[in-house]
Design a protein around this motif. Sequence first.
Motif, PDB file in Angstrom:
ATOM      1  N   PRO A 193      11.948 -13.786   3.813  1.00 22.09           N
ATOM      2  CA  PRO A 193      11.112 -13.270   3.008  1.00 22.09           C
ATOM      3  C   PRO A 193       9.893 -12.284   3.838  1.00 22.09           C
ATOM      4  O   PRO A 193       9.587 -12.551   5.161  1.00 22.09           O
ATOM      5  N   MET A 194       9.256 -11.196   3.224  1.00 20.42           N
ATOM      6  CA  MET A 194       8.499 -10.062   3.741  1.00 20.42           C
ATOM      7  C   MET A 194       7.416 -10.113   2.738  1.00 20.42           C
ATOM      8  O   MET A 194       7.314 -10.427   1.822  1.00 20.42           O
ATOM      9  N   ARG A 195       6.228  -9.605   3.652  1.00 15.09           N
ATOM     10  CA  ARG A 195       4.927  -9.320   2.867  1.00 15.09           C
ATOM     11  C   ARG A 195       4.850  -7.772   3.079  1.00 15.09           C
ATOM     12  O   ARG A 195       5.149  -7.212   4.236  1.00 15.09           O
ATOM     13  N   LEU A 196       4.168  -7.106   2.004  1.00 12.90           N
ATOM     14  CA  LEU A 196       3.771  -5.730   2.274  1.00 12.90           C
ATOM     15  C   LEU A 196       2.504  -5.679   2.774  1.00 12.90           C
ATOM     16  O   LEU A 196       1.493  -6.404   2.497  1.00 12.90           O
ATOM     17  N   VAL A 197       2.402  -4.634   3.596  1.00 11.15           N
ATOM     18  CA  VAL A 197       0.976  -4.364   4.484  1.00 11.15           C
ATOM     19  C   VAL A 197       0.781  -2.764   4.393  1.00 11.15           C
ATOM     20  O   VAL A 197       1.237  -1.978   5.130  1.00 11.15           O
ATOM     21  N   PRO A 198      -0.092  -2.240   3.138  1.00 11.39           N
ATOM     22  CA  PRO A 198      -0.123  -0.825   3.199  1.00 11.39           C
ATOM     23  C   PRO A 198      -1.510  -0.633   3.842  1.00 11.39           C
ATOM     24  O   PRO A 198      -2.335  -1.040   3.874  1.00 11.39           O
ATOM     25  N   ASN A 199      -1.220   0.377   4.933  1.00 11.40           N
ATOM     26  CA  ASN A 199      -2.285   0.794   5.817  1.00 11.40           C
ATOM     27  C   ASN A 199      -2.954   1.991   5.464  1.00 11.40           C
ATOM     28  O   ASN A 199      -3.571   2.722   6.272  1.00 11.40           O
ATOM     29  N   TYR A 200      -2.276   2.686   4.071  1.00 11.20           N
ATOM     30  CA  TYR A 200      -3.079   3.666   3.681  1.00 11.20           C
ATOM     31  C   TYR A 200      -3.030   3.708   2.296  1.00 11.20           C
ATOM     32  O   TYR A 200      -1.978   3.529   1.493  1.00 11.20           O
ATOM     33  N   LEU A 201      -4.170   4.244   1.466  1.00 11.05           N
ATOM     34  CA  LEU A 201      -4.427   4.075   0.385  1.00 11.05           C
ATOM     35  C   LEU A 201      -5.225   5.515   0.113  1.00 11.05           C
ATOM     36  O   LEU A 201      -5.823   5.865   0.876  1.00 11.05           O
ATOM     37  N   PRO A 202      -4.717   6.074  -1.218  1.00 12.16           N
ATOM     38  CA  PRO A 202      -5.394   7.427  -1.476  1.00 12.16           C
ATOM     39  C   PRO A 202      -7.025   7.376  -1.610  1.00 12.16           C
ATOM     40  O   PRO A 202      -7.305   6.017  -1.939  1.00 12.16           O
ATOM     41  N   ASP A 203      -7.797   8.235  -1.678  1.00 14.54           N
ATOM     42  CA  ASP A 203      -9.211   8.151  -1.913  1.00 14.54           C
ATOM     43  C   ASP A 203      -9.493   7.720  -3.122  1.00 14.54           C
ATOM     44  O   ASP A 203      -9.097   8.195  -4.199  1.00 14.54           O
ATOM     45  N   GLY A 204     -10.353   6.759  -3.281  1.00 18.34           N
ATOM     46  CA  GLY A 204     -10.932   6.125  -4.643  1.00 18.34           C
ATOM     47  C   GLY A 204     -10.064   5.197  -5.156  1.00 18.34           C
ATOM     48  O   GLY A 204     -10.484   4.654  -6.129  1.00 18.34           O
ATOM     49  N   TYR A 205      -9.014   4.703  -4.285  1.00 13.98           N
ATOM     50  CA  TYR A 205      -8.119   3.644  -5.026  1.00 13.98           C
ATOM     51  C   TYR A 205      -8.611   2.246  -4.388  1.00 13.98           C
ATOM     52  O   TYR A 205      -8.834   2.261  -3.355  1.00 13.98           O
ATOM     53  N   VAL A 206      -8.529   1.092  -5.298  1.00 12.71           N
ATOM     54  CA  VAL A 206      -8.801  -0.054  -5.031  1.00 12.71           C
ATOM     55  C   VAL A 206      -7.804  -1.264  -5.290  1.00 12.71           C
ATOM     56  O   VAL A 206      -7.141  -0.594  -6.323  1.00 12.71           O
ATOM     57  N   ILE A 254       1.858   7.265   1.959  1.00 12.28           N
ATOM     58  CA  ILE A 254       1.567   5.884   1.758  1.00 12.28           C
ATOM     59  C   ILE A 254       3.041   5.068   2.382  1.00 12.28           C
ATOM     60  O   ILE A 254       2.886   4.149   3.024  1.00 12.28           O
ATOM     61  N   ALA A 255       4.167   5.619   1.961  1.00 10.24           N
ATOM     62  CA  ALA A 255       5.315   5.167   2.646  1.00 10.24           C
ATOM     63  C   ALA A 255       5.355   5.256   4.151  1.00 10.24           C
ATOM     64  O   ALA A 255       5.812   4.197   4.988  1.00 10.24           O
ATOM     65  N   GLU A 256       4.877   6.163   4.705  1.00 13.30           N
ATOM     66  CA  GLU A 256       4.774   6.473   6.349  1.00 13.30           C
ATOM     67  C   GLU A 256       3.923   5.693   6.788  1.00 13.30           C
ATOM     68  O   GLU A 256       4.163   5.007   8.160  1.00 13.30           O
ATOM     69  N   ASN A 257       3.019   4.862   6.201  1.00  7.93           N
ATOM     70  CA  ASN A 257       1.988   4.016   6.640  1.00  7.93           C
ATOM     71  C   ASN A 257       2.021   2.600   6.348  1.00  7.93           C
ATOM     72  O   ASN A 257       1.051   1.857   6.306  1.00  7.93           O
ATOM     73  N   LEU A 258       3.234   2.405   5.798  1.00 12.71           N
ATOM     74  CA  LEU A 258       3.451   1.021   5.020  1.00 12.71           C
ATOM     75  C   LEU A 258       4.278   0.314   6.275  1.00 12.71           C
ATOM     76  O   LEU A 258       5.118   0.707   6.935  1.00 12.71           O
TER      77      LEU A 258
END
Length: 479
Positions: free
Chosen positions: A143-156, A251-255
């Motif tokens: 099992p794995m977990r997702l860790v997004p390290n980049y989000l577009p401006d304004g996204y929460v 987003i993919a590059e920083n995931l």
Amino acid sequence: MRKIDEEKFLYSVSEESIMKTWDNEAVEEHEFSDAYKNFREDLIRKAGENGNDKKIGTAGSEHEERRNGEAGGEIVAMPYLNRKKKWYRRPAGIAAAVAAAIILSVGAYAISGLFHIKSQEYTGDVGEYTYEFEAPEGTMVQPMRLVPNYLPDGYVYSEAGYGEFDEIKKYHKEDGSGGLTIALDNYNSSQTFSYVSSVENTEINGVKTDILTRNGDVSYNHILLMFYEDLGQIVRIYGHSDLSLEELKKIAENLDLESTDGEPYQAFTQEEEIYEAEPIMIADGRQVEIDEVMEYKSEISNVNIAWKVTDIDIRDDISELSEEYFTDYERISSLLDENGKFAPYERTEPVWEDNALVEKSAGESYPAFAYITMEITNLSDEPLTDEFVYANLVYENPETGEEEVEMAEGLGNETVYYDGSDYLDGVYNTKIYHSDFDAGETRTVHLGVLFMKERQDEAYLSFFGWTNLMDTCYVKLIP
């Protein structure tokens, strides 16, 4: 990305694959690299020359055998390569070494890639693109977990309704618009995506990636599928059309994917379920007249309440109604002309044409508003709290008798107005259709729905279709 314990992980997933294959005497077909084939031949040769006492390893491998000082200099293989007792439990010598090499082939396949794409192709007439996945029997995935390290401006992060999950992350803009989803999905043995115009095969951060592009009037124009074959995981990334492909790639590059402490599991084993709803026949429901009581009773919640439609008033003008009782007055008022009356507008419908989803004219529609007066009585001797008061607007197909829903712009089939709520919050009115009733209380309330005048003779109000406690009740909009 947090480094996972490769020895522990690969040991658990490869040993089970190797032993299960040995027991089944089945060999997975796979094309190995020349380097691996040379290693296999070297393994067989060494086993034939030196018997079972020769250590096994690959030159230069980071998983080579190492010396254990506490064992008096004894040569100890790394855990997932130490297979002598299990390999040679059958006759020793060259024949056994050959068998060992064959089984190792399956194990190495599981180690180097826990699954592969068996096929991918267009399968339908609306741009349906289907993947078939395959994993060796017994292959286990961590099992794995997702860790997004980049989000577009304004996204929460979208916490409401989702909470914190390892395998899916949903985001939107602070004002509620837009949309971004990042998800892990490795349960189904196949996946199908609709309205796909083209597929680009590429790599992102060394991970095999497909970019599915959907041309035309589609809210989500791109889907990124990242195939982490060494981890047995597939990542799906898709965002609203206001996010460019470059943003999705970033987003993919920083995931990162991080391992969890969960138990390994078998992936790609479930069949993809395609849900096809059974047609609902209006004639199969209960036909209710004006002033006829519809009694809703639940033994589970001790609810006993009577509903009765006493009047339906068709209106072209809603100026006399308070805006606070509408779920989205701005959207509804966009259908009004300068005189405040409902104006005809051109309806459109999506059509798959020239490898794109395009909106085509479906003729003019003439919207109107049905103002429904109802009496609701609490038949029990106890107060009722937070009761749901609602209706849908449906049409009867004149040829088949099936229930139909028109989702034309601005219309839909939902109730858009209710003046009996005890839960107005003044912002989104998320509980506008909920009311409290004293014991024995009868209350007069009003519901409102939009409908198309050109189909008014086929229109019905549908009650209780959202519950299986009683039959759906239909009240004809124009008696």
